[in-house]
Design an enzyme around this catalytic site. Sequence first.
Site, PDB file in Angstrom:
ATOM      1  N   THR A  18       0.768  -1.105   0.164  1.00  0.00           N
ATOM      2  CA  THR A  18       0.155  -0.002  -0.020  1.00  0.00           C
ATOM      3  C   THR A  18       0.897   1.312  -0.038  1.00  0.00           C
ATOM      4  O   THR A  18       0.388   2.174  -0.353  1.00  0.00           O
ATOM      5  CB  THR A  18      -1.004  -0.026   1.060  1.00  0.00           C
ATOM      6  N   SER A 113       8.772   6.525   4.650  1.00  0.00           N
ATOM      7  CA  SER A 113       7.901   7.093   5.495  1.00  0.00           C
ATOM      8  C   SER A 113       8.645   7.087   6.859  1.00  0.00           C
ATOM      9  O   SER A 113       9.932   7.829   7.059  1.00  0.00           O
ATOM     10  CB  SER A 113       6.660   6.360   5.774  1.00  0.00           C
ATOM     11  N   HIS A 114       8.253   6.561   7.892  1.00  0.00           N
ATOM     12  CA  HIS A 114       8.628   6.820   9.242  1.00  0.00           C
ATOM     13  C   HIS A 114       9.764   5.598   9.776  1.00  0.00           C
ATOM     14  O   HIS A 114      10.022   5.667  10.728  1.00  0.00           O
ATOM     15  CB  HIS A 114       7.639   6.633  10.459  1.00  0.00           C
ATOM     16  N   ASP A 277       6.743  13.119  10.596  1.00  0.00           N
ATOM     17  CA  ASP A 277       7.604  11.794  10.372  1.00  0.00           C
ATOM     18  C   ASP A 277       8.730  11.940   9.135  1.00  0.00           C
ATOM     19  O   ASP A 277       8.845  13.179   8.714  1.00  0.00           O
ATOM     20  CB  ASP A 277       6.814  10.483  10.185  1.00  0.00           C
ATOM     21  N   ASP A 279       8.818  11.375   5.921  1.00  0.00           N
ATOM     22  CA  ASP A 279       8.509  11.906   4.564  1.00  0.00           C
ATOM     23  C   ASP A 279       7.174  13.193   4.679  1.00  0.00           C
ATOM     24  O   ASP A 279       6.756  13.521   3.938  1.00  0.00           O
ATOM     25  CB  ASP A 279       7.737  11.011   3.846  1.00  0.00           C
ATOM     26  N   ASP A 281       4.286  13.019   6.260  1.00  0.00           N
ATOM     27  CA  ASP A 281       2.670  12.918   6.324  1.00  0.00           C
ATOM     28  C   ASP A 281       1.896  12.514   7.543  1.00  0.00           C
ATOM     29  O   ASP A 281       0.995  12.799   7.727  1.00  0.00           O
ATOM     30  CB  ASP A 281       2.246  11.981   5.149  1.00  0.00           C
ATOM     31  N   ARG A 282       2.880  12.207   8.536  1.00  0.00           N
ATOM     32  CA  ARG A 282       2.061  11.917   9.995  1.00  0.00           C
ATOM     33  C   ARG A 282       2.454  13.009  10.905  1.00  0.00           C
ATOM     34  O   ARG A 282       3.422  14.005  10.503  1.00  0.00           O
ATOM     35  CB  ARG A 282       2.971  10.865  10.344  1.00  0.00           C
ATOM     36  N   THR A 344      -7.442   0.060   6.741  1.00  0.00           N
ATOM     37  CA  THR A 344      -6.305   0.814   7.476  1.00  0.00           C
ATOM     38  C   THR A 344      -5.304   0.939   5.715  1.00  0.00           C
ATOM     39  O   THR A 344      -5.360   0.134   5.003  1.00  0.00           O
ATOM     40  CB  THR A 344      -5.615  -0.379   8.160  1.00  0.00           C
ATOM     41  N   GLU A 364      -5.806   6.473  13.014  1.00  0.00           N
ATOM     42  CA  GLU A 364      -5.153   6.553  14.277  1.00  0.00           C
ATOM     43  C   GLU A 364      -3.714   6.555  14.687  1.00  0.00           C
ATOM     44  O   GLU A 364      -3.052   6.745  15.500  1.00  0.00           O
ATOM     45  CB  GLU A 364      -5.825   5.338  15.349  1.00  0.00           C
ATOM     46  N   LYS A 376      -1.900  11.951   3.660  1.00  0.00           N
ATOM     47  CA  LYS A 376      -2.113  12.374   4.870  1.00  0.00           C
ATOM     48  C   LYS A 376      -1.042  13.682   4.919  1.00  0.00           C
ATOM     49  O   LYS A 376      -0.010  13.615   4.244  1.00  0.00           O
ATOM     50  CB  LYS A 376      -2.004  11.628   5.884  1.00  0.00           C
TER      51      LYS A 376
HETATM   52  C1  G1P Z   1       0.652   1.745   9.140  1.00  0.00           C
HETATM   53  C2  G1P Z   1      -0.600   2.300  10.177  1.00  0.00           C
HETATM   54  C3  G1P Z   1      -1.560   2.732   8.927  1.00  0.00           C
HETATM   55  C4  G1P Z   1      -0.871   3.514   7.803  1.00  0.00           C
HETATM   56  C5  G1P Z   1       0.317   2.908   7.068  1.00  0.00           C
HETATM   57  C6  G1P Z   1       1.114   3.781   6.254  1.00  0.00           C
HETATM   58  O1  G1P Z   1       0.150   0.423   8.661  1.00  0.00           O
HETATM   59  O2  G1P Z   1      -1.148   1.480  10.851  1.00  0.00           O
HETATM   60  O3  G1P Z   1      -2.604   3.316   9.636  1.00  0.00           O
HETATM   61  O4  G1P Z   1      -1.753   3.945   6.732  1.00  0.00           O
HETATM   62  O5  G1P Z   1       1.189   2.506   8.193  1.00  0.00           O
HETATM   63  O6  G1P Z   1       1.587   4.984   7.062  1.00  0.00           O
HETATM   64  P1  G1P Z   1       0.268  -1.119   9.064  1.00  0.00           P
HETATM   65  O7  G1P Z   1       1.874  -1.383   9.452  1.00  0.00           O
HETATM   66  O8  G1P Z   1      -0.483  -1.129  10.265  1.00  0.00           O
HETATM   67  O9  G1P Z   1      -0.108  -2.016   8.027  1.00  0.00           O
HETATM   68 ZN    ZN Z   2       5.174   8.956   6.410  1.00  0.00          ZN
END
Ligand code: G1P
Ligand code: ZN
Length: 540
Positions: A18, A113-114, A277, A279, A281-282, A344, A364, A376
Site C-alpha cells: 500500500t 516514511s517513518h 515523520d 516524509d 505525512d504523519r 487501514t 489512528e 495525509k
Molecule cells: C501503518 C498504519 C496505517 C498507515 C500505514 C502507512 O500500517 O497502521 O494506518 O496507513 O502504516 O503509513 P500497518 O503497519 O498497520 O499496516
Molecule cells: Zn510517512
Amino acid sequence: MRVTTHPTRPIAGQKPGTSGLRKKTRVFMEPHYLENFVQALFNALHGAEGKTFVLGGDGRYFNDRAAQVILRMAAAQGAERVIVGQGALLSTPAASHLIRARRTDGGIILSASHNPGGADEDFGIKFNTPNGGPAAEAITTAIHAETERLSEYRILEAHDIDLSHIGTHDLAGMVVEVVDPVADYAALMEELFDFDAIRGLFRSGFRMKFDAMHAITGPYAAHILEHMLGAPMGTVVNATPQPDFGGHHPDPNPTHARLLYEHLMGDHAPEFGAASDGDGDRNMILGRGIYVSPSDSLAVIAANAHLAPGWSGGLRGVARSMPTSRAVDRVAAARGWDAYATPTGWKFFGSLLDSGRVSLCGEESFGTGADHVREKDGLWAVLMWLNILAHRRQSVAEVLADHWREYGRDYYSRHDYEGVDAAGAAALMDALRGRLDALAGTVAGPLTVSGARDFAYTDPVDGATATGQGLEIDFEGGARAVLRLSGTGTEGATLRVYLERPEAALDLDPARALEPVVQAVAALADIAGHTGRTAPDVVT
Ligand code: G1P
Ligand code: ZN
C-alpha cells in the site's frame, strides 16, 4: 548521450504494497534492483513518452542516487518533463500537491516514511497517480506483474544533473525542472488557513515546539512557522534533513519523539508541541501537559474545520480507518455528515475524496488529512490546530475538555507487538478468526462480547472490495477491540491491538480506563501463548 538497453532478469519480491516498495537500502543498491522496478513502473504505465512526472523524496540515504537513476531512465523512455524538488527533496504531501497543481501524469516519491534511514536501514519508492494519491491496487499489481517478466531496461548514459539549484536542464530532450520544494506547498497552506489569526497568536506570546525529527518537514516548518507566521527562531528543532535522520526513528509518537513529549509534559512546557515523520505525512499533537490521541485530533479537527478558510463552508463528510476510534463519528452524527469506515491505509480514502463524499479523513496511526491533497499531511494538521487555537483562544487541554463535554469521550490506545514470529502471529489470527461467529455472548474477562466480524469493505464509488482487514470485536457497553497484522513492517510480523471504550467520566487515566478491554483481549486471543510476548513494545 545515448540510451542503453540493459538486459536484465526478474528479481523476486518486487511487490509494492500500500505504501510502495519498501526494502532494506542495501537491497535497493544491488545491481539492477532499482532500475528493474522503475522500468516495470514505466511499463505498467504503458510507457513514459510525452509524459510529465514529479520526483522527490524525504532525503534519506540513497535518495540522491536513486533520483539521478530515475531521471536518466525517464529521459530514456522519452518523458517530456520531470519536476523535481531542489536537492531531490519533496515531502509526501508537497509531492501530492505538485502532482495535482501541475496536472502531471503522476509522481515518484522516494521514502520509507517513518522507518529509519541509512545504508543499513530502509528505503522505498512509491508511485502516485495524477489525482496525487497512492496508486490503486490495479496499478501496483500491474507493476508487480511487469517485474516478473522484465528482460531489459532502458537508461540514458549521462552525467548527474545538478539538482542543487532551482532552474531547468535539458536531459537528451527531456526537461528537468528543479523547483523550490517548499514554495507551492507554503502558498497552498496560506490559502487554506487564517495566517493573520495565527500570526496574532504568536504575537500574543503563544509558544510552540515543532520537532522535524531530522527529516523532510524541517525546511517546510521553518519557512512556514518561523518566517511566514512569526514564530520565534528555534521553534522548529531538528530541522535539517539528514540521510540517517540523526540515527533515530523519524516517527512522531510518544516513544520516538520522547524528548518533545517530555518537554511538553514538563514544568517549562510551551503551549503547543508537534512533530512529523520522515516524509512529512504523519503528525503528533501535544498541548502543555496533554497528549492528543490521533483519533481525538481527527474529531476535534472535524468539529472545528469551519474556522479555517479552506473549509469555511463546512465538511461534506468524514472518513476514518476502521481501527481508528469512533470519536469522529460522534461529530459527524451531530452535524448530519456521512461517516465512512475504511480499511487501514490511506489509499482507501482516495475515491471518497475524489468523488466529493468526504472532505476530511484520518487514521489512528498519526495520519490526518483533507481534500487539499491526496495524502495525509503532517504540517497541515499542525496548522489546523494552530488555526483552531488562534480562533478559540483556548489551551489544547481546554479545547479537548470542551470537545468531550459536547460529544462524549472514547478512551483509546493501540498496543503494538513488533517483530514477532510470523507463524505465531498468523496462528493467533487464524484461531480467533475461526471462532468469530461463535463469540457473541462469550464472557471475556470483565466484558461480554456482543458481536465480532472479519472486517471487509466495498468502496462505495468503484465497488472494489477488500476482505480480511482486521478482526473487530464489540463488547456490551460499547467497548471495542480490533486485532490486525501490520502490512508495512520489514521484519517478522507486527501484531496491532486497538482498544477503545466510550465512558461518561471524562478525566480518567486512559490506560486505566482501557484495562477491562486489555483483559478481555487477553482472555480471547492468548497473545502470550502465540507470540511469547507478555507486554507490547509500543503503546500509543
Ligand atoms: C501503518 C498504519 C496505517 C498507515 C500505514 C502507512 O500500517 O497502521 O494506518 O496507513 O502504516 O503509513 P500497518 O503497519 O498497520 O499496516
Ligand atoms: Zn510517512
